[in-house]
Design an enzyme around this catalytic site. Sequence first.
Site, mmCIF file in Angstrom:
data_model
loop_
_atom_site.group_PDB
_atom_site.id
_atom_site.type_symbol
_atom_site.label_atom_id
_atom_site.label_comp_id
_atom_site.label_asym_id
_atom_site.label_seq_id
_atom_site.Cartn_x
_atom_site.Cartn_y
_atom_site.Cartn_z
ATOM 1 N NE ARG B 99 87.942 46.684 -57.336
ATOM 2 C CZ ARG B 99 87.369 47.411 -56.048
ATOM 3 N NH1 ARG B 99 86.428 46.928 -56.079
ATOM 4 N NH2 ARG B 99 88.550 47.381 -55.209
ATOM 5 C CE LYS B 134 114.110 40.898 -51.160
ATOM 6 N NZ LYS B 134 113.888 39.857 -50.642
ATOM 7 C CE LYS B 166 122.207 42.980 -52.638
ATOM 8 N NZ LYS B 166 121.074 41.751 -52.367
ATOM 9 C CD GLU B 200 124.297 40.022 -48.779
ATOM 10 O OE1 GLU B 200 123.183 39.838 -49.014
ATOM 11 O OE2 GLU B 200 126.214 39.845 -49.616
ATOM 12 C CG ASP B 221 121.073 39.026 -46.002
ATOM 13 O OD1 ASP B 221 120.268 39.060 -45.836
ATOM 14 O OD2 ASP B 221 121.186 38.176 -47.265
#
Lengths: 284, 284, 284, 284, 284, 284
Positions: B99, B134, B166, B200, B221
Amino acid sequence: MDYFDIQVEKIVERALEEDLGWGDVTTDNLIPEDARAEGTVVTRDEGKVCGVGVIEMVFSRVDPETQVQVVKEDGEDMHPGDVIARVQGSAGSLLRAERVALNFMQRMSGIATVTARYVDAVRGLPVRIADTRKTAPGLRVLDKYAVRMGGGLNHRLHLGDGVLIKDNHLALMGLGGGRLKEVVSRMRRHSPRILSVEVEAKSVEEARAAAEAGADIILLDNMDAGTMKAAVDAIAGRALIEASGGMSLERVRSVAETGVDFISVGALTHSVRAMDIALDIRPA
Amino acid sequence: MDYFDIQVEKIVERALEEDLGWGDVTTDNLIPEDARAEGTVVTRDEGKVCGVGVIEMVFSRVDPETQVQVVKEDGEDMHPGDVIARVQGSAGSLLRAERVALNFMQRMSGIATVTARYVDAVRGLPVRIADTRKTAPGLRVLDKYAVRMGGGLNHRLHLGDGVLIKDNHLALMGLGGGRLKEVVSRMRRHSPRILSVEVEAKSVEEARAAAEAGADIILLDNMDAGTMKAAVDAIAGRALIEASGGMSLERVRSVAETGVDFISVGALTHSVRAMDIALDIRPA
Amino acid sequence: MDYFDIQVEKIVERALEEDLGWGDVTTDNLIPEDARAEGTVVTRDEGKVCGVGVIEMVFSRVDPETQVQVVKEDGEDMHPGDVIARVQGSAGSLLRAERVALNFMQRMSGIATVTARYVDAVRGLPVRIADTRKTAPGLRVLDKYAVRMGGGLNHRLHLGDGVLIKDNHLALMGLGGGRLKEVVSRMRRHSPRILSVEVEAKSVEEARAAAEAGADIILLDNMDAGTMKAAVDAIAGRALIEASGGMSLERVRSVAETGVDFISVGALTHSVRAMDIALDIRPA
Amino acid sequence: MDYFDIQVEKIVERALEEDLGWGDVTTDNLIPEDARAEGTVVTRDEGKVCGVGVIEMVFSRVDPETQVQVVKEDGEDMHPGDVIARVQGSAGSLLRAERVALNFMQRMSGIATVTARYVDAVRGLPVRIADTRKTAPGLRVLDKYAVRMGGGLNHRLHLGDGVLIKDNHLALMGLGGGRLKEVVSRMRRHSPRILSVEVEAKSVEEARAAAEAGADIILLDNMDAGTMKAAVDAIAGRALIEASGGMSLERVRSVAETGVDFISVGALTHSVRAMDIALDIRPA
Amino acid sequence: MDYFDIQVEKIVERALEEDLGWGDVTTDNLIPEDARAEGTVVTRDEGKVCGVGVIEMVFSRVDPETQVQVVKEDGEDMHPGDVIARVQGSAGSLLRAERVALNFMQRMSGIATVTARYVDAVRGLPVRIADTRKTAPGLRVLDKYAVRMGGGLNHRLHLGDGVLIKDNHLALMGLGGGRLKEVVSRMRRHSPRILSVEVEAKSVEEARAAAEAGADIILLDNMDAGTMKAAVDAIAGRALIEASGGMSLERVRSVAETGVDFISVGALTHSVRAMDIALDIRPA
Amino acid sequence: MDYFDIQVEKIVERALEEDLGWGDVTTDNLIPEDARAEGTVVTRDEGKVCGVGVIEMVFSRVDPETQVQVVKEDGEDMHPGDVIARVQGSAGSLLRAERVALNFMQRMSGIATVTARYVDAVRGLPVRIADTRKTAPGLRVLDKYAVRMGGGLNHRLHLGDGVLIKDNHLALMGLGGGRLKEVVSRMRRHSPRILSVEVEAKSVEEARAAAEAGADIILLDNMDAGTMKAAVDAIAGRALIEASGGMSLERVRSVAETGVDFISVGALTHSVRAMDIALDIRPA
């Protein structure tokens, strides 16, 4: 989070090490140490909130002085635009914790949400939606917690907390299905009785044999609805019944209607869609 | 696996602890210690193989005497029915490792496969598909490795290995965009020069300002294709350009055609669909 | 300390385990539990303070109730007799923490001080002093932090955060310098673009070749000042230039005058002279 | 290495994590997996070899298939140009391990070498050179091992393995030196007898009092040679005598001639000069 | 050892760190590195062997080249003078591993032996001897393994793998025993069904109520034999029955004769008498 | 607890992981999060309290908000019915911590109690009761602390903190007892002088030889009282004397009367009887 905090603290620690172990070169060099900020964790998605306790741990591990105010608890519904939590503290600390916090909550809310959809799909029927051990490596306790928050049931947490006898076991013991009764009784003799014995069945015949062998739970694996219904009939109430294999949201109700007790769905945890949840930060 | 083995060994160790820390009550009690088995890792799905080196680690950590024969290397194409690897050894060891091994490979192949689809979608254009931070908490190095095996590019591995300024940073410094040039030059002064400075931009104006401020890379973005094209023109070759935000497989080629250099896609790693890969075990 | 705290906490933990894992047989048996003391961290040496944040961690890990008052921040000048910090708390806790706290601060201040001397030696020239990966095993983040506090620049934090192509790489690829261009471009293709490509050159010819191959940074290793000047001319502004090799304090200004951009000095961290800093303790 | 391997393995592991945790972006992408190389660890410096066992661990942890042939054992003399060890294996593995291996050996050989110089400086006199707890945090066992390889003696390994009563202890107990006898006997009563009791003395009077109080060892701290001689006479053979404080290589013989038994030197480990030792790698 | 090796390896590692973390000053300095020895693990006590697999781990962790030949397997009978295992290898390695190896085996054999005595005392009756969670902190998996080797049954491995509702739970829920049915059904609703629900009863009345509430297992705690018999009758086969509380070897058979299914004995693991097992070492 | 907290925190952590790593399925699902409780740690046994500091750690690690009020300190006498401590806090937290807290205190109090009995048995004689390294693996520091709390003396904490030359060492060096003097002096030469040299003797002759060889301590192993007396005479005050081997409570005084200085008793820690200590919990 009332569960498993000892494991979760380590998971949070590692996630932070992984992302912050070498600092945050941007924030470390640009943001004044005394800059204060506040932030709002807000969802742009529809579903079930999950992971509020974990993000509290994340923010507080990065900086114990960060304040987290929970607006929605785990398991509550969320709609686009809803505020889930508010955070307040050092600006740098919020920026450093942001990504890790969201990574947890997006995944956990994704799991709770899809679980809730399966639970909704079988609503009214005497059946429960269960998870599997197909979780992201290292995130087992969180994945399973999220399933609970979505209204699901946890199947085995780990390999040691339940007996499940599959075809493979019989074949590797050099036994055919014909001697299943002997195997089930041997299992009972050797293992702590407190564990139920579950036996996998791939046909009506095997299901009937498992019931006769005295299995507590019978897993009907990868059957179509007709076969499953026949297997349920063959078991005739002698054991609890679990169904698994290819359980899409579309199909799950028809499976539930065959009379099984649990339906286990690997996709709850192995194919998670992250919820769109963001942290909006502004000077405080 | 030629990357990051020191981290991967620990990830494998933890995944095994999580699943096997209290043993495998079924196998421990039923399967004779001297039973031998062989198994085949086989895909029922279409895509890119990834994780062969990790499952080698899994099998060998459970039992150093298990033999693993690799049939397909990471990054190769797989079609339903293809054998990816063969394993041979103690029957109990194969059952115990199964597994966890599959959990790794199903996720990693899922990431490599979807990355490859994005890469295919922009084929012929001078643009690269990149990942984000992420990733599943604790699995960063594996998620990013899988992106590379799918032909993608790794963006920042961790917060410390790249500068990305940013809006938030400017706001929290108490500065508006008007002083971006000062910020970029301050960043260069304070940080190791070896790191590029990325800024950004959320509008054409901001993109132009970033280029004028001397950014090495400009992140566009959440722009629509028209705005993005205008921003690319405004930057006018003064910096590399990254595009991000809602990059579906359908949309990615039109973004690529605006002339950006990289397109980063969170979904490569935050919303993974597990590939259907199984281990077929039989007595040997 | 605003950097890398997650790693530093573990370093502090281990240092304490190493010294205090089996208790302090003298203090444990002689000093009453309720005895209170205060202490002064005082320097008898000239240089740059570094490590104040780390000794705060040490004292508070030994006993969270110990109060530490910082008098001089990291990076400030210190002169013999200057008080760097004051501590107050349980007498036993101060005695137990003393040696470990000083071991950190003496080393870190030593690194910051010598770095500052190199920085002073090149003052007025457009060049920066950089460190290397020649740090004490396990203390990389602290050694590099101390370099920053002395005004220096960090070169690669770890092997994974920068590309540096040396003669060895070419030789082991079975390629001579003649194919450097191919290698540089291959590196760009395979690696995240966000990393600059640095190439080592041991002669004027190699420096020129590296510039032509498109290196972002060229490392002139172990050249005398004349050769270095010629290499700088050959590169002709096409890349940033780093100089390394035998950089004594006496020689460093003449190297700086050749026009290189960085000078990296292994001795900043591999041959540290501990600063003479003491903790004076008295009953409170 | 016959000492403390359990601790050393962890130190090596951490040093590798620190440098290689995110891979070696240059080697990983350029060097073919099947490229073979051989290397020579060679010294350009004069002194004592130390750390051969540690670099064996480093190479084998990076790649168990790397062969290390030891040419000079720890504690042997080395002269510029001498080969210390030869390594052979995968080219990439040698490159990845190089820096960490050298960081260990350069420091350890530096410690062994300076220790040997102190030992030479007092040769012929019945005195031994000892170290202190002023070691690099986390490297205690290696620093102390290197002192032994240089012919030195280890003082306390950690705070728990020896009793050393200083002025501070008396002051914090609210006692003056006048009650030293009581303190020494209290210490004996409370602590395992197997530990000798050492008492610090800062004057001839204190030394005499310590001897009378029944100390096993008396530490003469920061005395000039004349005072020290007087203290030795006052002790009159009733205890072993240790001298410490500002023990330069120039001064150490005159201290030894006062008749003390041990001379402890913080600089052996707190201010290490790295030996110039390199790894020459070539294709095999 | 076929169980829980992942946990056991860590337990062995820590035991060795604890004893050998600072080396073996006697052996390290006296025994030549090339001295060879052989040893015999021999019992001077009567009982059940347990821990052979663990001492194999101990010897091989200290020195992978030590050969261990197992003569008696875990669970076999041993009589004074019996050889349990033979070891062969470096003399120093045997001496370093000796104490830790014996500490494990003496405890584990002690547990297996006393368990076997309880099992013998109830032989012929349909009842099993079970352990509790009263194990030495950190040694749970080994203590429980030893119980199995003595023929006993494991009760809950950890708090998470079984439901046991005690008076305390009811009191703290603000409920009296009268609402037990509601509590049992609430527990079933909330928890994975795969876990049986056990309820503690301190009187015949409580036992009857538990049976009526639908408990799967009823724990009769601290009852005398008469009460217990009455409780068994009141339960009337509706649930499995466990007896606990003050189960001496003298009393256990009379308890068994009341018809309970399990008897749990804290003393199996909380008050262990070490078996007298030694390692005889001689030059080889 | 004033000793070894750094090790103890890890031991507590592991004990909690072992028991609570997968949560407490009963408490987690039944007890409301806001239920409050108070508890009393009460003894039903006679002896010495030990472990109060450890249970404070346990309760506070499970829930930092739990209040622990210590009524009896470690080392105090306890009689049946005595309250040792009171705890107050979340009901769930008390239930989760209960078993682990008691497991520590029952064992530690058992060790302190039996040690105190041995100490009482030799009261009035100039001899001390010592422990051995026969401790539960992983619990060394706690076992030894409990011995101190019972009034005993700690022998070697670990293999590295004392020299003990046994027959085995001589045999494995290829030397007979005849060369013991040479071995003792070799040991002194190689090891830090701060360690006393202890030599094991199995006969009067060996004891005399050890004294002549200059041993600081002589261990008389497994002698009857007559032989022991003769050995004490033969040593004639030239060394401290330790007796060991089969030291029952009945026999220990007669051994003490032979004039030995220490008597070491393995059973203090290898065969512990848990004290009967309970936690009574009620709603608050």
